[in-house]
Design a protein around this motif. Structure first.
Motif, PDB file in Angstrom:
ATOM      1  N   LYS A 196       0.819  -1.285   0.399  1.00 45.81           N
ATOM      2  CA  LYS A 196       0.163   0.023   0.275  1.00 45.81           C
ATOM      3  C   LYS A 196       1.081   1.046   0.139  1.00 45.81           C
ATOM      4  O   LYS A 196       0.687   1.823  -0.839  1.00 45.81           O
ATOM      5  CB  LYS A 196      -1.045   0.000   1.211  1.00 45.81           C
ATOM      6  CG  LYS A 196      -1.520   0.773   0.954  1.00 45.81           C
ATOM      7  CD  LYS A 196      -2.926   0.881   2.654  1.00 45.81           C
ATOM      8  CE  LYS A 196      -3.751   2.175   2.684  1.00 45.81           C
ATOM      9  NZ  LYS A 196      -4.370   2.456   3.732  1.00 45.81           N
ATOM     10  N   PHE A 197       1.762   1.393   0.742  1.00 48.99           N
ATOM     11  CA  PHE A 197       2.847   2.476   0.918  1.00 48.99           C
ATOM     12  C   PHE A 197       3.136   2.788  -0.936  1.00 48.99           C
ATOM     13  O   PHE A 197       3.758   3.779  -0.825  1.00 48.99           O
ATOM     14  CB  PHE A 197       4.394   2.179   1.439  1.00 48.99           C
ATOM     15  CG  PHE A 197       5.701   3.008   1.809  1.00 48.99           C
ATOM     16  CD1 PHE A 197       4.763   4.904   2.635  1.00 48.99           C
ATOM     17  CD2 PHE A 197       6.234   2.720   1.534  1.00 48.99           C
ATOM     18  CE1 PHE A 197       5.664   4.967   2.020  1.00 48.99           C
ATOM     19  CE2 PHE A 197       6.988   3.578   1.751  1.00 48.99           C
ATOM     20  CZ  PHE A 197       7.158   4.502   1.896  1.00 48.99           C
ATOM     21  N   ASP A 198       3.873   1.822  -1.160  1.00 49.56           N
ATOM     22  CA  ASP A 198       4.290   1.849  -2.231  1.00 49.56           C
ATOM     23  C   ASP A 198       3.594   2.099  -3.600  1.00 49.56           C
ATOM     24  O   ASP A 198       3.649   2.955  -4.168  1.00 49.56           O
ATOM     25  CB  ASP A 198       5.031   0.397  -3.344  1.00 49.56           C
ATOM     26  CG  ASP A 198       5.435  -0.818  -2.310  1.00 49.56           C
ATOM     27  OD1 ASP A 198       7.134   0.600  -2.263  1.00 49.56           O
ATOM     28  OD2 ASP A 198       6.409  -1.448  -2.168  1.00 49.56           O
ATOM     29  N   SER A 205      -3.000   6.206  -6.664  1.00 52.00           N
ATOM     30  CA  SER A 205      -5.147   6.580  -6.554  1.00 52.00           C
ATOM     31  C   SER A 205      -4.942   5.478  -5.276  1.00 52.00           C
ATOM     32  O   SER A 205      -5.872   5.473  -5.053  1.00 52.00           O
ATOM     33  CB  SER A 205      -5.618   5.919  -7.594  1.00 52.00           C
ATOM     34  OG  SER A 205      -5.774   6.637  -8.691  1.00 52.00           O
ATOM     35  N   VAL A 206      -4.361   5.167  -4.254  1.00 51.76           N
ATOM     36  CA  VAL A 206      -4.243   4.611  -3.400  1.00 51.76           C
ATOM     37  C   VAL A 206      -4.069   5.828  -1.704  1.00 51.76           C
ATOM     38  O   VAL A 206      -3.087   6.794  -2.211  1.00 51.76           O
ATOM     39  CB  VAL A 206      -2.817   3.602  -2.759  1.00 51.76           C
ATOM     40  CG1 VAL A 206      -2.595   3.007  -1.693  1.00 51.76           C
ATOM     41  CG2 VAL A 206      -3.527   2.819  -3.825  1.00 51.76           C
TER      42      VAL A 206
END
Ligand code: HEC
Ligand code: HEC
Length: 350
Positions: A196-198, A205-206
């Motif tokens: 998720k961090f990447d 769009s995260v």
């Protein structure tokens, strides 16, 4: 397929080699090159791909070797026995790793990911070249307890391996160098870059939640001086204040350099997939991230090599972090979990 893997590998189908018939009259299979695509939020790699360009067959051979107990004296303890994919290639059931005949090692198995970006290997940096690291687990009595010459004999007399070496390297000769190169091709391709961090870093769009983002900011101010950059390690050796274990007396980096000023220094580990890589520290002494955070506030011990960043202005030891901040830092650390990597069947045993 439920999980669509992040594509970092592009296969270029070059048909070179297809015409070559070797001494055995065996035509090696086509062997397309694998291209290592550096994720856009990552630094340059350190592994010299020109010396050992990964190919499809080299990678497949490396993977087979990685999961094969033939590399150990008991025929059971493969690399994959201690480096289990679902735990980011670490081992859980024992605090420190255990090997042939259930012998217990003194260190915690490290995760295997993003090693193409590392300058040297193991907790104390005993190996400065990936291909040469493998000799350590293979020959260590409490790990695989085997010799390379025995492994070569076993592989040469196997019904499949000579052909697989020919597919990967052009002829069926089984050599130490080829064994290590194949293992490296497999391990080098293990890039974990889709947490998720990447995705947040690459602006895919995260969004991080408010608490995860607060944790990120706290991490940057309290931890990132050592756990630096995208890989969360500045690749240095430091003493983060763990009390010396009286049983193992593991002096870490000093074992490699012989220098007293390196006593109890260990490589700053990458924190990628850290949610899965428990227990923590070189000897696996902490079971949870909560224990690790409590250690950084309340458990740090003084010694002549303690990192200066862990000594406060008033000479007290440890980082100043509230309980609420610890919760947020841990939420941030969990954004480093890369399920695509954990489940990527290119790296799976079956
Ligand atoms: C008995 C368990 C065990 C086995 C079997 C084992 N390893 Fe390991 N591995 C470890 C431990 C423990 C460490 C940390 C060693 C140290 O710091 O001294 C490690 C470290 C490593 C590292 C360094 C990672 C880094 O971040 O620097 C690599 C690469 C590696 N192992 C690959 C392999 C390969 C390839 C094999 C098979 C040939 C293998 N291991 C077999 C337990 C094991
Ligand atoms: C002064 C440098 C330094 C700072 C600051 C620091 N660390 Fe560490 N960290 C290390 C070193 C060195 C190790 C490995 C120690 C060992 O195993 O002996 C480590 C180990 C860890 C581990 C264990 C990882 C594993 O794979 O076993 C975690 C988790 C961790 N640190 C989290 C943090 C967090 C969170 C912060 C901030 C609150 C932080 N660290 C601050 C140097 C540092």
């Amino acid at each position: 397929m439920k999980y669509v893997s992040y594509i970092i590998v592009f296969l270029i189908y070059s048909c070179s080699g297809i015409e070559d018939v070797n001494d055995d009259g065996y035509t090696p299979m086509p062997n397309p090159k694998l291209v290592f695509q550096i994720p856009s939020n990552f630094p340059e790699i350190t592994y010299d791909l020109t010396q050992n360009p990964p190919t499809e067959k080299g990678f497949d051979l490396g993977k087979k070797l990685f999961y094969d107990g033939k590399l150990a004296s008991d025929g059971v303890v493969s690399c994959g026995f201690c480096h289990i994919q679902e735990f980011a290639f670490t081992h859980h059931t024992h605090i420190t790793s255990h090997g042939v005949d259930g012998q217990i090692g003194e260190r915690n198995a490290q995760p295997l990911h993003n090693l193409a970006f590392m300058e040297d290997f193991t907790w104390d940096g005993a190996a400065n070249f990936l291909d040469s690291q493998f000799i350590i687990p293979i020959t260590a009595q409490e790990e695989m307890n085997e010799t390379i010459s025995n492994i070569i004999i076993k592989l040469e007399s196997d019904e499949n391996y000579p052909r697989l070496f020919a597919d990967a390297f052009g002829d069926d000769e089984v050599t130490t160098e080829r064994i290590f190169k194949a293992l490296s091709q497999f391990i080098v391709m293990m890039a974990s870059a889709n947490s998720k961090f990447d995705k947040w870093q690459r602006e895919e769009s995260v969004m991080l939640t408010a608490d995860e983002d607060a944790g990120r900011v706290l991490f940057d101010s309290k931890c990132a001086s050592c756990h630096a950059g995208t890989l969360q390690t500045d690749q240095s050796y430091r003493n983060n204040g763990l009390p010396l274990d009286p049983e193992f007396q593991d002096y870490g980096r000093e074992r490699v350099t012989g220098l007293p000023e390196d006593r109890q220094k260990f490589k700053v580990p990458s924190l990628r997939n850290v949610e899965m890589t428990f227990p923590y520290m070189h000897d696996g002494r902490f079971n949870s991230l909560e224990d690790v955070l409590d250690f950084y506030t309340d458990g740090i011990t003084q010694s002549s090599t303690l990192d200066a960043q862990l000594i406060m202005e008033d000479s007290s030891l440890g980082l100043d972090i509230t309980d609420d901040e610890k919760v947020k830092i841990i939420l941030f650390l969990k954004t480093l979990t890369d399920n695509d990597f954990i489940l990527d069947n290119r790296f799976s045993e079956f």
